[in-house]
Motif scaffolding. Structure first.
Motif, mmCIF file in Angstrom:
data_model
loop_
_atom_site.group_PDB
_atom_site.id
_atom_site.type_symbol
_atom_site.label_atom_id
_atom_site.label_comp_id
_atom_site.label_asym_id
_atom_site.label_seq_id
_atom_site.Cartn_x
_atom_site.Cartn_y
_atom_site.Cartn_z
ATOM 1 N N THR A 16 -7.056 -4.136 -3.199
ATOM 2 C CA THR A 16 -7.313 -4.691 -1.876
ATOM 3 C C THR A 16 -7.259 -6.210 -1.911
ATOM 4 O OG1 THR A 16 -9.701 -4.890 -2.232
ATOM 5 C CG2 THR A 16 -8.880 -2.777 -1.355
ATOM 6 N N PHE A 32 0.842 -1.188 0.000
ATOM 7 C CA PHE A 32 0.000 0.000 0.000
ATOM 8 C C PHE A 32 0.886 1.250 0.000
ATOM 9 C CE2 PHE A 32 -2.666 3.292 1.913
ATOM 10 C CZ PHE A 32 -3.839 3.122 1.202
ATOM 11 N N GLU A 37 -6.354 0.364 7.950
ATOM 12 C CA GLU A 37 -5.556 -0.803 8.313
ATOM 13 C C GLU A 37 -4.080 -0.613 7.962
ATOM 14 O OE1 GLU A 37 -5.277 -4.931 9.693
ATOM 15 O OE2 GLU A 37 -6.766 -3.324 9.937
ATOM 16 N N GLU A 38 -3.817 -0.041 6.796
ATOM 17 C CA GLU A 38 -2.445 0.083 6.303
ATOM 18 C C GLU A 38 -1.713 1.308 6.846
ATOM 19 O OE1 GLU A 38 -0.706 -1.999 4.415
ATOM 20 O OE2 GLU A 38 -2.311 -3.469 4.272
ATOM 21 N N TRP A 63 -9.146 -0.513 4.408
ATOM 22 C CA TRP A 63 -7.737 -0.785 4.133
ATOM 23 C C TRP A 63 -6.853 0.445 4.287
ATOM 24 C CZ3 TRP A 63 -5.698 -5.180 4.794
ATOM 25 C CH2 TRP A 63 -6.464 -6.337 4.622
#
Length: 286
Positions: free
Chosen positions: A217, A126, A156-157, A153
Motif C-alpha cells: 500500500t 494492484f 479504492e483499486e 485499498w
C-alpha cells in the motif's frame, strides 16, 4: 495534643507512601504471538521502571478490542496501539494523548502476500484481475495494517468490497498467523504488517519459501504510544512528560529490534486524523 498533631502527619506519610507504591500498568495490541509480546514488553517494563522509579507492569490482552477496553476502563494507563485502535481508545477516553510513534510509523505500509502456488507475481499495480475469485485473509478485524488500510485499498483499486472481489474472506487474528495461513495454502492471499514479514525474511522463517509479496500500500500513520490524561494527578506533576521522555529516549538495540523500530519520535492525536477519517468512511467507527 501530641497525638492530635501526629495523626495528620502520619496520614500524610501513609498517603505519600501509597502514591509512591502505585503501579503503572500498560498493554499492547496482540499483533503477534503472545510469547513474543511478553518477551518484548517485559523488557520495556523493566526499562520504564528504572527510568521512572515506579513499579511498571505489562498486562497482556487477547484481542485488539480488549486493549481498547482495558485503556478506557483504566486497567492500563499506557498502551502501544495501532493507528485504528489508538483512535478508538482516545475517542473513548477524554484527555488521552498519543505521545510517541516509531520512527517508521509515520509512513507505514501493508504487504499483500500470496501463496506461491497462485503464480501471482510482484508488481507496482494492484493485481485486481489476479486476485478475483481467490480466498483472502485479513489479520485482526480492527487492525490498521491488517484490515483497515488493506480494505480501503481493495475498495479504492477495484471499486468492490472484499466479499465481492474474493471467493472467501476471513480474519486470522494477528499478522504472524496471516503469514502462516497464507504460507500453508489455507488462504491464497493475505494482508499483513510489513515489519512482521520483513522480520520473518531476516530470520529465515520457513513461511517465506512459500509466500511472495505481490503489492504494498501507499504509506499511512500507524502504531503509537498513548497515555491517559490523568497520569500527573496519579503519579505527580510532570510524570506524563517524564514518561514521554523515557519512551523517546529508548535506545537499547535489543528492545528496539523486538518492535522492530529504529527509535521513537514525538506524535500527537492530530497525526492520526487520516486513520480516523478512513475508519469513519468504512463504518468501522461511528
Amino acid at each position: 495534643m501530641i497525638r492530635k498533631r501526629m495523626l495528620p502527619a502520619l496520614a500524610a506519610l501513609l498517603l505519600g507512601s501509597a502514591a509512591q507504591a502505585q503501579t503503572l500498568y500498560f498493554s499492547a495490541i496482540p499483533d503477534e504471538d503472545e510469547t513474543a509480546l511478553i518477551a518484548r514488553f517485559s523488557a520495556v517494563a523493566d526499562y520504564l521502571a528504572e527510568e521512572l522509579d515506579v513499579d511498571v507492569a505489562f498486562v497482556p490482552v487477547k484481542s485488539y478490542p480488549a486493549a481498547v477496553t482495558a485503556f478506557r476502563n483504566d486497567q492500563v494507563q499506557l498502551a502501544w496501539f495501532g493507528g485504528l485502535s489508538g483512535v478508538q481508545a482516545r475517542l473513548a477516553t477524554p484527555g488521552a494523548e498519543a505521545i510517541a510513534q516509531g520512527t517508521e510509523d509515520g509512513a507505514f505500509v501493508t504487504y499483500f502476500i500470496a501463496n506461491t502456488e497462485t503464480g501471482i507475481e510482484p508488481g507496482e499495480e494492484f493485481p485486481a484481475d489476479s486476485l478475483a475469485g481467490l480466498t483472502f485473509t485479513f489479520g485482526a478485524q480492527t487492525s490498521t495494517s491488517g484490515r483497515l488500510m488493506p480494505e480501503f485499498w481493495i475498495r479504492e483499486e477495484t471499486g468492490q468490497a472484499p466479499d465481492a472481489l474474493f471467493d472467501r474472506v476471513g480474519y486470522s487474528g494477528d499478522h504472524s498467523q496471516t503469514l502462516r495461513l497464507v504460507a500453508s495454502g489455507a488462504w491464497d492471499v493475505g494482508a499483513l504488517n510489513y515489519a512482521v514479514y520483513d522480520s520473518a525474511v531476516a530470520e529465515g522463517a520457513p513461511e517465506i519459501d512459500t509466500t511472495t509479496v505481490i503489492w504494498q500500500t501507499p504509506p499511512y500513520p500507524d502504531y503509537n504510544w498513548t497515555i491517559r490524561g490523568d497520569l500527573d494527578d496519579r503519579f505527580g506533576a510532570g510524570f506524563s512528560q517524564r514518561l514521554t521522555d523515557a519512551i523517546l529516549g529508548m535506545d537499547d538495540p535489543a528492545i528496539l529490534a523486538a518492535f522492530p523500530r529504529s527509535g521513537f519520535v514525538p506524535a500527537s492525536n492530530a497525526d492520526y486524523a487520516p486513520i480516523e477519517d478512513t475508519a469513519r468512511a468504512l463504518d468501522l467507527i461511528e
